[in-house]
Design a protein around this motif. Structure first.
Motif, mmCIF file in Angstrom:
data_model
loop_
_atom_site.group_PDB
_atom_site.id
_atom_site.type_symbol
_atom_site.label_atom_id
_atom_site.label_comp_id
_atom_site.label_asym_id
_atom_site.label_seq_id
_atom_site.Cartn_x
_atom_site.Cartn_y
_atom_site.Cartn_z
ATOM 1 N N LEU A 59 5.138 29.832 -4.821
ATOM 2 C CA LEU A 59 4.289 30.881 -5.399
ATOM 3 C C LEU A 59 4.926 31.467 -6.651
ATOM 4 N N MET A 60 6.232 31.740 -6.598
ATOM 5 C CA MET A 60 6.898 32.309 -7.767
ATOM 6 C C MET A 60 6.925 31.321 -8.931
ATOM 7 N N THR A 61 7.025 30.019 -8.633
ATOM 8 C CA THR A 61 6.991 29.030 -9.703
ATOM 9 C C THR A 61 5.639 29.041 -10.407
ATOM 10 N N LYS A 68 4.864 32.302 -18.554
ATOM 11 C CA LYS A 68 5.325 31.661 -19.786
ATOM 12 C C LYS A 68 4.180 31.529 -20.789
ATOM 13 N N ALA A 69 2.999 31.175 -20.283
ATOM 14 C CA ALA A 69 1.854 31.035 -21.184
ATOM 15 C C ALA A 69 1.477 32.379 -21.803
ATOM 16 N N LEU A 70 1.497 33.446 -20.992
ATOM 17 C CA LEU A 70 1.154 34.769 -21.516
ATOM 18 C C LEU A 70 2.201 35.264 -22.506
ATOM 19 N N LEU A 71 3.464 34.978 -22.239
ATOM 20 C CA LEU A 71 4.524 35.407 -23.152
ATOM 21 C C LEU A 71 4.458 34.641 -24.474
ATOM 22 N N ARG A 72 4.090 33.371 -24.419
ATOM 23 C CA ARG A 72 3.964 32.609 -25.663
ATOM 24 C C ARG A 72 2.847 33.163 -26.537
ATOM 25 N N ALA A 73 1.791 33.679 -25.893
ATOM 26 C CA ALA A 73 0.692 34.261 -26.664
ATOM 27 C C ALA A 73 1.146 35.514 -27.402
ATOM 28 N N ARG A 129 6.381 23.521 -17.614
ATOM 29 C CA ARG A 129 6.394 23.843 -16.191
ATOM 30 C C ARG A 129 7.805 24.225 -15.757
ATOM 31 N N PRO A 130 7.955 25.377 -15.091
ATOM 32 C CA PRO A 130 9.310 25.799 -14.664
ATOM 33 C C PRO A 130 9.897 24.825 -13.654
#
Length: 282
Positions: A59-61, A68-73, A129-130
């Protein structure tokens, strides 16, 4: 694979698909186990056997992948991203993000991600992907030339020794009665945690054990140290941060439930936030 095993795998897949869809919702092992029609302990064990990680880790992954996607935005702050992906503790989110990505959320957000703009979204998901960092393999122990047949045995022994030395289970002091941190004062089925005391850094099952066996007065962890790993699950040996422990009712790794009555003693181990005084009405 036998039919019962396939049926169980379908149930586990149902719970995993729910985590993929509802990662931003407040999911816990108990609710996921109900989705798979299993008990929490059985579900956690079988999920780990099937997917090589615990339900909490999976779940945490998924949450970190979305983060990560939101931070890149770059449109949201780190705190906003933490809330958007379903995490309730900024400290725990930052710790898990750093573990999986290799840098803090703030550092990842500040980096230049323009090279991904020309990559198709399906490839971006794969590339970003983490993944947990692989534990370095221990070098094989030197083997005398006269005994080449023992090479595999020596190598395996060296690997286990290095692994045990690198990730030892913390020692618990005080009058314990079993290997799950129960003591002479608290020995119920849910009494399966030990606390690392701020004064000495040692684990004790409870404040009474420390009072009876330590040669110094206790000290509480300050609010600023909520990200410190100071709570030991006696069932699986996982170490929880103070923030994670105070926000959960059981171990996030093995799903072992904790004694809810321990909340009455929180102030004996951790500094608590002062209550906000109510304004008197005229």
């Amino acid at each position: 694979m036998a039919a019962p095993e396939l049926d169980e795998l379908r149930l586990l897949r149902r719970a995993r698909d729910r985590m993929d869809r509802e990662f931003a919702h407040p999911l816990d092992v108990a609710s996921l186990a109900r989705t798979a029609l299993m008990s929490p302990a059985h579900f956690s064990r079988r999920f780990r056997e099937a997917y090589s990680e615990t339900p909490y880790s999976y779940l945490m992954t998924r949450r970190i992948e979305r983060a990560k996607a939101l931070l890149r935005a770059g449109d949201l702050t780190v705190r906003d991203v933490c809330i958007a992906v379903g995490c309730t503790s900024l400290g725990s989110f930052t710790t898990k993000f750093t573990e999986l990505v290799g840098e803090s959320p703030a550092a990842y957000r500040a980096r230049d991600h323009s090279d991904l703009l020309v990559v198709p979204s399906c490839r971006t998901m794969i590339l970003t992907r983490p993944r947990k960092p692989a534990r370095p393999a221990a070098p094989p122990a030197p083997v005398p030339a006269a005994a080449p047949a023992r090479a595999a045995v020596h190598a395996a022994t060296a690997t286990r020794a290095v692994d045990a030395a690198t990730h030892p289970r913390p020692r618990v002091l005080g009058p314990t009665v079993d290997d799950e941190t129960r003591c002479v004062h608290y020995r119920g089925p849910l009494d399966v945690i030990a606390i690392r005391f701020a004064c000495c850094g040692d684990y004790y099952p409870c404040h009474l054990c420390h009072e009876q066996t330590a040669d110094h007065p206790p000290a509480v962890w300050p609010l600023a140290d909520r990200v410190r790993r100071a709570v030991l699950c006696g069932v699986c040996g996982s170490e929880l941060t103070i923030a994670d422990y105070l926000a959960t009712t059981g171990c996030p790794e093995c799903a072992a439930p904790f004694n809810p009555g321990c909340s009455l003693h929180t102030h004996l181990y951790f500094e608590v936030e002062p209550a906000t005084p109510e304004l008197a009405t005229p």
